[in-house]
Design a protein around this motif. Structure first.
Motif: not given
Length: 177
Positions: A46-47, A50-51, A54
């Motif tokens: 997930i990280t 999505i990183k 941001i």
């Protein structure tokens, strides 16, 4: 690898579950740890995805929050104890506790994003190797030695987490100034 090992080693709810299950047998403790590592892998994915979306100001704030969180974790490591509460444990207990653990979620949303942004995807094998080493050796050590050496594990974990926290804060501050 050292970061993965140090983040897996501190006493906390997950290691208490692993230790408790390890008193029954090392395989039971490793099973709980494998469940927790699966939760980490889910958060890692997930990280990773999505990183990139941001915005930089939010990313800087996450670095500072993550560094502060790691300082808090390092202090908590020194003050914590591992006290067995149950003799039961398995993979799904480790997975369910890991996937719902607010500390684990916060760690991945702050430190995990920093780790992937600064070190790229190449950090993953070493990180998960460190966790794997822990979930394979810790249950055997608990089963064999009991809790006699837990203070040395706490000190080593504190030092690595504390230094990494300072590095995260420094990285966040250098992007501000």
């Amino acid at each position: 690898m050292i970061l993965g090992l140090s983040i897996a080693a501190p006493p906390g709810p997950m290691n208490a579950l692993i230790a408790n299950s390890s008193l029954k047998s090392p395989l039971h403790g490793t099973s709980v740890g494998a469940g927790a590592m699966t939760a980490d892998f889910i958060f890692f994915l997930i990280t990773f995805f999505i990183k990139g979306i941001i915005p930089k100001p939010v990313l800087i704030a996450l670095y500072l929050i993550g560094g502060g969180y790691m300082l808090y974790l390092s202090y908590g490591v020194l003050k914590s104890t591992m006290v067995p509460t149950s003799k039961k444990g398995n993979y799904f207990i480790g997975l369910s506790v890991g996937i719902t653990n607010p500390f684990q979620i916060l760690w991945w949303l702050t430190v995990g994003i920093f780790m992937l942004t600064q070190f790229s995807l190449l950090i993953a094998p070493g990180f998960f190797l460190g966790i794997s080493i822990w979930i394979l050796t810790f249950p055997r050590l608990v089963n064999y030695l009991g809790y006699r050496y837990s203070k040395y594990i706490k000190i080593a974990s504190f030092l690595v987490i504390f230094v990494f926290a300072l590095f995260i804060i420094y990285s966040g501050l250098t992007q501000v100034f």
